[in-house]
Design a protein around this motif. Structure first.
Motif, short mmCIF file in Angstrom:
data_model
loop_
_atom_site.label_atom_id
_atom_site.label_comp_id
_atom_site.label_asym_id
_atom_site.label_seq_id
_atom_site.Cartn_x
_atom_site.Cartn_y
_atom_site.Cartn_z
N LEU A 472 0.83 -1.21 0.00
CA LEU A 472 0.00 0.00 0.00
C LEU A 472 0.86 1.26 0.00
N VAL A 473 1.85 1.31 0.88
CA VAL A 473 2.72 2.50 0.96
C VAL A 473 3.55 2.62 -0.32
N ALA A 474 3.94 1.50 -0.91
CA ALA A 474 4.65 1.56 -2.19
C ALA A 474 3.79 2.23 -3.26
N VAL A 475 2.52 1.87 -3.34
CA VAL A 475 1.61 2.51 -4.29
C VAL A 475 1.47 4.00 -3.97
N TRP A 476 1.34 4.31 -2.70
CA TRP A 476 1.20 5.72 -2.26
C TRP A 476 2.42 6.53 -2.69
N LEU A 477 3.61 5.93 -2.64
CA LEU A 477 4.85 6.62 -2.98
C LEU A 477 5.18 6.53 -4.48
N ASN A 478 4.24 6.00 -5.27
CA ASN A 478 4.43 5.85 -6.72
C ASN A 478 5.54 4.87 -7.08
N LEU A 479 5.71 3.86 -6.27
CA LEU A 479 6.66 2.79 -6.55
C LEU A 479 5.94 1.65 -7.27
N GLY A 480 6.45 1.24 -8.40
CA GLY A 480 5.88 0.11 -9.11
C GLY A 480 6.19 -1.20 -8.40
N ILE A 481 5.51 -2.26 -8.79
CA ILE A 481 5.72 -3.54 -8.13
C ILE A 481 7.13 -4.05 -8.35
N GLU A 482 7.70 -3.84 -9.54
CA GLU A 482 9.06 -4.31 -9.78
C GLU A 482 10.06 -3.52 -8.95
N GLN A 483 9.79 -2.27 -8.70
CA GLN A 483 10.66 -1.47 -7.85
C GLN A 483 10.61 -1.95 -6.41
N LEU A 484 9.40 -2.28 -5.93
CA LEU A 484 9.27 -2.81 -4.58
C LEU A 484 10.02 -4.13 -4.44
N ILE A 485 9.88 -4.99 -5.42
CA ILE A 485 10.56 -6.29 -5.35
C ILE A 485 12.07 -6.12 -5.48
N ALA A 486 12.52 -5.14 -6.28
CA ALA A 486 13.96 -4.86 -6.36
C ALA A 486 14.52 -4.44 -5.01
N MET A 487 13.76 -3.63 -4.26
CA MET A 487 14.16 -3.26 -2.90
C MET A 487 14.32 -4.50 -2.03
N LEU A 488 13.30 -5.35 -2.09
CA LEU A 488 13.29 -6.55 -1.26
C LEU A 488 14.48 -7.44 -1.57
N ARG A 489 14.72 -7.71 -2.84
CA ARG A 489 15.79 -8.62 -3.23
C ARG A 489 17.17 -8.06 -2.91
N ALA A 490 17.33 -6.75 -3.08
CA ALA A 490 18.66 -6.16 -2.93
C ALA A 490 19.06 -5.96 -1.47
N ARG A 491 18.12 -5.60 -0.61
CA ARG A 491 18.53 -5.13 0.72
C ARG A 491 17.96 -5.92 1.89
N TYR A 492 17.20 -7.00 1.62
CA TYR A 492 16.59 -7.74 2.72
C TYR A 492 16.87 -9.24 2.60
N PRO A 493 18.16 -9.60 2.54
CA PRO A 493 18.50 -11.03 2.36
C PRO A 493 18.12 -11.89 3.56
N ILE A 494 18.26 -11.36 4.75
CA ILE A 494 17.94 -12.17 5.94
C ILE A 494 16.44 -12.41 6.01
N LEU A 495 15.66 -11.39 5.73
CA LEU A 495 14.20 -11.53 5.72
C LEU A 495 13.76 -12.58 4.70
N THR A 496 14.26 -12.49 3.48
CA THR A 496 13.81 -13.42 2.44
C THR A 496 14.31 -14.84 2.69
N GLU A 497 15.54 -14.98 3.21
CA GLU A 497 16.05 -16.32 3.50
C GLU A 497 15.23 -17.00 4.59
N ARG A 498 14.89 -16.26 5.62
CA ARG A 498 14.11 -16.85 6.71
C ARG A 498 12.71 -17.20 6.25
N GLU A 499 12.12 -16.35 5.39
CA GLU A 499 10.77 -16.64 4.94
C GLU A 499 10.73 -17.80 3.94
#
Length: 581
Positions: A472-499
């Protein structure tokens, strides 16, 4: 010294012969940390040499490229940099006298000129630098982690070309701070060029906290308050909210009651997770600190906002220290009137409760967490808060954000007046954006706070709300879905590995492989039993205390579903005539 570096005012000099070949100089972290004047003098000599002889390499901490008080030194560096590579000593491969979290930079300096250098961030091996500079650009783009290890795959996408035009975009992340000179803009730390469009989208969002009425308190200075007898270490369960002195571990992301200190509490590990499903309606947390009788009565040392003590407000509390080596970095929650806090925690309130709650929704989201990670901030004090993106009260996504953030935070009856004061009729019809299996419906809440209905308590529904807030906040900030996922992949390795190994049962309980993210009440061996059950349901029963069926966390798929729903909701509002203020 050259005139343009005279601002450094070194008080020590280094006697070194000029050389006709490139010079490489290494300073140990302990020397630089204790002798900053030597560091400045070394840089002045390096710049002298580089002007006379071409290129110089220097290995040293690079905090001057992000520090709020290092603008002049940063400007002088930018004009001479040719290559900058930021390294992390995670495997103890670089310095014997450094910790695994030590960060440092390799800097190639040349003669003074226009800003134009190649920049690489978050490197965990020396080989990645040279190989990335020579890479052709083929193959998968790396992130920070790969197959359970630090990602040391070289790639051309790691190389960020920094110019004055790029610095102009980066400066906009600071909310249009006119006092920030272009060439003193702090260096950002994108892992790959895939993050550039996300950074530009964040930079384009113009509404910042600096434009609003923002009251901030640093609470009690822990050392001074103990010395003066205002605070004393006395573990107890307070009788009134005004007796509470919060510390960072007390709360988590959109979770005002996350942990409670053990008795005795001697270390940061001596805190236990709370089970929100059994939290009493009038719960008050155990605390380690107690106020003196005189301060408890007078509150004379507490900040005042608009003629009232800051503890009389609903506020956003956040942990001031920003960590980058854990799942998330920004830990903020809404707290009710009453509690004070130590200086490691800060609190803020905006012009009204509605704006404060909306901002709490922003601060619970991954895009704002990412903003701190990309800027390398280790300390989020009052001055830096002003650059954070701010919500507006008339946005089409206000209702879905308020429903989710309030149901996450309003865990006790101390939030009853906030809930009823902000409640709107349409909240009762608000539905989940993602088709969550085994999930209780989001709709059905009323204007009165009810312990069994209003708060989201299970681990599954709380994670669901947070995932949807991210989108929701990504949409509010005009971030596309690929931009949100790029953030996740690039800077949240511990979060994604645990999930990758997190499941939820039909009762909303979490069960995980990593002990650091065990669900509430989970014990050793239960995850292995779950895996056996899933591979042969007819032969192995589910772990004790859990109920089938089970749902596997899949954040990227969840983001895509939620982002599509909120994007359509915003588009429909725009088609109907809404425009941002």
């Amino acid at each position: 010294h050259q005139p343009d570096t005279s601002c450094l005012r070194p008080t020590e000099t280094i006697d070194a012969d000029h050389a006709d070949t490139p010079t490489t100089v290494s300073l140990s972290t302990s020397v630089v940390g204790t002798r900053p004047n030597l560091y400045r003098a070394m840089m002045c000599r390096v710049w002298q040499n580089s002007k006379a002889r071409g290129v110089v390499g220097l290995l040293h901490p690079d905090t001057h490229l992000t520090g709020p008080r290092d603008g002049l030194l940063r400007e002088a560096s930018y004009r001479r940099l040719r290559v900058h590579a930021g390294f992390i000593n995670a495997a103890n491969w670089a310095f014997a006298d450094a910790t695994r979290s030590t960060e440092f930079g390799l800097h190639i300096y040349g003669s003074r000129g226009p800003v134009k250098f190649r920049h690489l961030s978050r490197l965990y091996a020396a080989s990645v630098l040279a190989a990335s500079l020579e890479h052709g650009g083929e193959g998968d783009v790396p992130s920070q982690r790969h197959r359970g290890r630090w990602d040391n795959r070289p790639h051309r996408a790691r190389v960020i070309e920094v110019s004055e035009e790029v610095l102009a975009w980066w400066r906009r992340l600071h909310g249009g701070n006119v006092e920030l000179q272009l060439l003193q803009t702090p260096l950002l730390q994108p892992v790959t060029v895939d993050e550039e469009s996300a950074i530009f989208a964040l930079a384009n969002f113009q509404r910042r906290l600096v434009a609003g009425s923002c009251n901030i308190s640093g609470g009690y200075n822990e050392a001074n308050a103990k010395r003066d007898g205002v605070l004393s270490w006395r573990q107890s369960v307070p009788q009134r909210a005004s007796e509470i002195v919060l510390q960072g571990p007390h709360f988590g992301i959109a979770t005002p009651f996350a942990k409670e200190p053990r008795v005795p509490c001697r270390a940061r590990s001596d805190w236990d997770l709370l089970d929100l499903r059994s939290l009493p309606a009038s719960y008050l947390p155990r605390t380690n600190y107690a106020l003196s009788e005189s301060e408890s009565r007078s509150r004379s040392l507490q900040d005042s906002w608009n003629g009232k003590k800051y503890t009389d407000y609903y506020r956003i509390a956040w942990r001031r220290m920003i960590a980058f080596d854990i799942e998330r970095s920004l830990f903020a929650a809404l707290i009710p009137p009453g509690p004070a806090h130590v200086h490691a925690v800060h609190t803020l309130a905006l012009a009204n409760d509605r704006l404060t709650a909306l901002q709490a929704g922003f601060w619970a989201s991954l895009p704002l967490d990412y903003l701190l990670r990309i800027s390398g901030r280790a300390d989020l004090g009052g001055m830096d808060v002003s650059m954070m993106p701010a919500a507006e009260e008339a946005h089409p996504l206000v209702a879905p954000l308020l429903v989710r953030i309030l149901r996450l935070n309003c865990q006790t009856d101390s939030y009853a007046s906030l809930w009823s004061g902000l409640f709107e009729v349409g909240w009762g019809d608000e539905r989940w954006a993602v088709d969550w299996p085994n999930q209780a419906p989001l709709e059905g809440v009323g204007p009165k706070w009810v312990s069994e209905i209003t708060p989201l308590r299970s681990e599954f529904e709380r994670r669901a709300a947070l995932v949807e807030i991210d989108a929701l906040v990504a949409v509010w900030l005009n971030l596309g879905i690929e931009q949100l996922i790029a953030m996740l992949r690039a800077r949240y390795p511990i979060l994604t590995e645990r999930e990758d190994s997190i499941w939820f049962d039909a009762l909303g309980r979490k069960i995980a492989a990593d002990p650091y993210t065990f669900g509430v009440g989970q014990v050793k061996g239960q995850y292995e039993r779950l895996m056996k059950h899933l591979s042969a349901p007819g032969q192995t029963a589910v772990p004790d205390g859990y109920a089938a069926p089970f749902y596997k966390a899949d954040r990227e798929s969840e983001y895509r579903q939620a982002h599509a729903v909120f994007s359509k909701r915003l588009k429909d509002a725009i088609d109907a005539g809404w425009q941002p203020s």
